[in-house]
Design a protein around this motif. Structure first.
Motif, short mmCIF file in Angstrom:
data_model
loop_
_atom_site.label_atom_id
_atom_site.label_comp_id
_atom_site.label_asym_id
_atom_site.label_seq_id
_atom_site.Cartn_x
_atom_site.Cartn_y
_atom_site.Cartn_z
N LEU A 162 0.80 -1.23 0.03
CA LEU A 162 -0.01 -0.14 -0.01
C LEU A 162 0.92 1.33 0.05
O LEU A 162 1.62 1.58 0.99
N VAL A 163 0.86 1.97 -1.36
CA VAL A 163 1.63 3.18 -1.10
C VAL A 163 0.75 4.26 -0.82
O VAL A 163 -0.27 4.50 -1.46
N MET A 164 1.37 5.00 0.20
CA MET A 164 0.26 6.17 0.67
C MET A 164 0.95 7.45 0.32
O MET A 164 1.98 7.64 0.75
N ILE A 165 0.28 8.28 -0.35
CA ILE A 165 0.50 9.67 -0.81
C ILE A 165 -0.11 10.84 -0.21
O ILE A 165 -1.17 10.90 -0.11
N ASN A 166 0.77 11.31 0.79
CA ASN A 166 0.37 12.30 1.97
C ASN A 166 0.57 13.90 1.59
O ASN A 166 -0.20 14.74 1.93
N ARG A 167 1.45 13.96 0.50
CA ARG A 167 1.67 15.29 0.15
C ARG A 167 1.14 15.84 -1.18
O ARG A 167 1.18 15.00 -2.21
N PRO A 168 0.62 17.19 -1.28
CA PRO A 168 0.03 17.56 -2.49
C PRO A 168 0.82 17.58 -3.68
O PRO A 168 2.24 17.86 -3.36
N PRO A 169 0.62 17.79 -4.82
CA PRO A 169 1.54 18.24 -5.78
C PRO A 169 1.41 19.81 -5.65
O PRO A 169 0.30 20.17 -5.34
N TYR A 170 2.28 20.59 -6.30
CA TYR A 170 3.61 20.24 -6.81
C TYR A 170 4.56 20.76 -6.20
O TYR A 170 5.84 20.77 -6.71
N GLY A 171 4.50 21.28 -4.92
CA GLY A 171 5.47 21.78 -3.89
C GLY A 171 6.68 20.95 -3.56
O GLY A 171 7.81 21.40 -3.73
N SER A 172 6.75 19.65 -3.74
CA SER A 172 7.54 18.72 -3.49
C SER A 172 7.55 17.65 -4.60
O SER A 172 6.38 17.47 -5.25
N ILE A 173 8.37 16.75 -4.88
CA ILE A 173 8.39 15.71 -6.06
C ILE A 173 7.62 14.36 -5.77
O ILE A 173 7.45 13.63 -6.39
N TYR A 174 7.47 14.44 -4.42
CA TYR A 174 6.69 13.13 -4.11
C TYR A 174 5.60 12.65 -4.45
O TYR A 174 5.29 11.45 -4.78
N TYR A 175 4.66 13.50 -5.15
CA TYR A 175 3.31 13.08 -5.73
C TYR A 175 3.69 12.16 -7.10
O TYR A 175 3.03 11.38 -7.42
N THR A 176 4.89 12.55 -7.85
CA THR A 176 5.19 11.57 -8.93
C THR A 176 6.20 10.72 -8.50
O THR A 176 6.23 9.35 -9.10
N GLU A 177 7.28 11.05 -7.72
CA GLU A 177 8.30 10.01 -7.40
C GLU A 177 7.63 8.71 -6.78
O GLU A 177 7.86 7.69 -6.56
N GLY A 178 6.41 9.02 -5.90
CA GLY A 178 5.84 8.17 -5.22
C GLY A 178 5.23 7.11 -6.17
O GLY A 178 5.02 5.92 -6.15
N LEU A 179 4.77 7.64 -7.27
CA LEU A 179 4.20 6.82 -8.22
C LEU A 179 5.18 6.03 -9.13
O LEU A 179 5.08 4.93 -9.37
N ARG A 180 6.36 6.79 -9.29
CA ARG A 180 7.28 5.88 -9.86
C ARG A 180 7.63 4.84 -8.92
O ARG A 180 7.99 3.74 -9.49
N ALA A 181 7.98 4.67 -7.86
CA ALA A 181 8.33 3.89 -6.92
C ALA A 181 7.12 2.87 -6.65
O ALA A 181 7.57 1.58 -6.90
N ALA A 182 5.91 3.15 -6.78
CA ALA A 182 4.71 2.35 -6.78
C ALA A 182 5.00 1.47 -8.17
O ALA A 182 4.80 0.17 -7.95
N VAL A 183 5.35 2.05 -9.46
CA VAL A 183 5.47 1.23 -10.46
C VAL A 183 6.70 0.39 -10.28
O VAL A 183 6.76 -0.87 -10.76
N GLY A 184 7.74 0.95 -9.75
CA GLY A 184 8.80 0.15 -9.50
C GLY A 184 8.78 -1.12 -8.76
O GLY A 184 9.41 -2.04 -9.01
N VAL A 185 7.95 -0.90 -7.72
CA VAL A 185 7.65 -1.93 -6.96
C VAL A 185 7.09 -3.27 -7.60
O VAL A 185 7.39 -4.39 -7.29
N THR A 186 6.35 -2.99 -8.70
CA THR A 186 5.72 -4.21 -9.46
C THR A 186 6.85 -4.69 -10.48
O THR A 186 6.43 -5.69 -11.11
N SER A 187 7.88 -4.02 -10.53
CA SER A 187 8.68 -4.31 -11.69
C SER A 187 9.71 -5.72 -11.52
O SER A 187 10.65 -6.19 -12.61
N GLY A 188 9.78 -6.23 -10.37
CA GLY A 188 10.32 -7.39 -9.92
C GLY A 188 9.95 -8.83 -10.50
O GLY A 188 8.63 -8.79 -11.17
N VAL A 189 10.56 -9.74 -10.50
CA VAL A 189 10.34 -11.06 -11.01
C VAL A 189 8.92 -11.68 -10.17
O VAL A 189 8.15 -12.32 -10.64
N ASP A 190 8.82 -11.15 -9.01
CA ASP A 190 7.60 -11.62 -8.25
C ASP A 190 6.52 -10.85 -8.33
O ASP A 190 5.30 -11.06 -7.72
#
Lengths: 117, 98, 116
Positions: free
Chosen positions: C7-35
């Motif tokens: 469960l990826v929880m995004i607490n910060r709004p766009p755009y003042g910090s990068i987390y709104y988009t890097e959180g999604l990149r990490a979410a996609v990244g989590v799914t990228s492994g063999v498992d």
């Protein structure tokens, strides 16, 4: 014993997250747990061997080196590293490698707990 | 295995709101998390804080049982070290808000 | 090694910090492994602002597209919308509005959580 995964997204000096991460990871290693860490976003600034700052007795990079010496596996996000001009981590302390989010996915698959700081 | 909520200040309230839904929540206040108003602590949760984070902020007495009574809260914050935190992490699922 | 439900929880709004988009990149990244780990993205507190229809999603569309293909759910906390005076009809397509009780159930069902 458990395998603990960490993701650190903040850099050294400016916020306390790196220190909390090192404190938890060190305590975990001392207790015999395994530690796997992924440095993401500004987190990739932490293990640069060139750090100097006279006000601090111990540099952040030395705390990370201590974790490596105790057996922690630390991987930095390559996209984040190159975005910040860190040139594939050429100035990293020994033992920290540069990888990618698939490495983080593997950490997620492998560990028993995940801590994001 | 219960849920262990790691709480910092910036958006820790979101985590405490979820912990309020949780009958067996365990909350650990990390770094600036100790500045969150005790009024927001979930009423049923066990609350811990990292001793050195509390001490270096000069808050040792502030989070004491007496202070909780001032807020009419029937509980106190227990101070722990990183070794105890690692035990809690190993025993529970980590809910990250730090 | 085993497949995990994250469960990826995004607490910060766009755009003042990068987390709104890097959180999604990490979410996609989590799914990228063999498992093939599974993810759900939850917008909490100020994070719910990302779900507004008018938000510029040029830098997040590719991540949202990938997550959609994988059948990942994007959920928005109902109470957080209300507290911020955001009407449910102002929330964009593809976001599910859920009360905190149900978000807690998602948390219960997850192996791991991540916060951005």
């Amino acid at each position: 014993m458990a395998k603990l995964g960490f993701m650190l997204t903040l850099g050294p000096f400016q916020f306390e997250n790196w220190e909390t991460t090192c404190n938890i990871a060190k305590a975990a290693l001392d207790k015999g747990h395994e530690v796997k860490m992924f440095l993401y976003l500004d987190g990739v600034y932490n293990p640069i061997k060139l750090q100097t700052f006279p006000d601090m007795p111990v540099m952040p990079k030395d705390r990370f080196a201590e974790l490596v010496a105790k057996g922690a596996k630390i991987i930095a996000c390559g996209i984040c590293v190159n975005a910040r001009g860190l040139e594939k981590g050429k100035d990293y302390i020994p033992g920290v490698t540069v990888g990618g989010l698939p490495d983080f996915a593997e950490i997620v698959s492998d560990v028993d707990r995940l801590i994001t700081l | 295995m219960g849920n262990l909520y790691l709480i910092n200040k910036e958006y820790g309230e979101n985590g405490l709101n979820l912990a309020s839904q949780d009958k067996e929540a365990i909350v650990v206040l990390l770094h600036d998390g100790v500045y969150i108003s005790p009024k927001l602590y979930p009423s049923k949760a066990k609350i811990y804080a990292i001793k050195q984070d509390v001490e270096k902020r000069g808050l040792s007495g502030k989070l004491s049982a007496k202070y909780m009574v001032a807020f009419s809260l029937p509980k106190h914050v227990e101070y722990i070290d990183y070794y105890r935190l690692v035990d809690l992490i190993a025993e529970n699922k980590v809910i990250n808000f730090a | 090694m085993a497949q995990k439900n994250v469960l990826v929880m995004i607490n910060r709004p766009p755009y003042g910090s990068i987390y709104y988009t890097e959180g999604l990149r990490a979410a996609v990244g989590v799914t990228s492994g063999v498992d093939e780990n599974r993810v759900t993205v939850a917008y909490l507190g100020d994070g719910v602002h990302f779900a507004l229809t008018g938000v510029d999603r040029k830098d997040t569309d590719k991540y949202l597209g990938t997550l959609k293909k994988q059948g990942a759910r994007l959920v928005v906390q109902k109470e957080s919308l209300k507290e911020r005076g955001i009407k449910e009809e102002e929330v964009g397509e593809g976001f599910e509005i859920l009360p905190i009780k149900e978000i807690f159930l998602l948390l219960q069902g997850a192996d791991f959580t991540m916060d951005f």
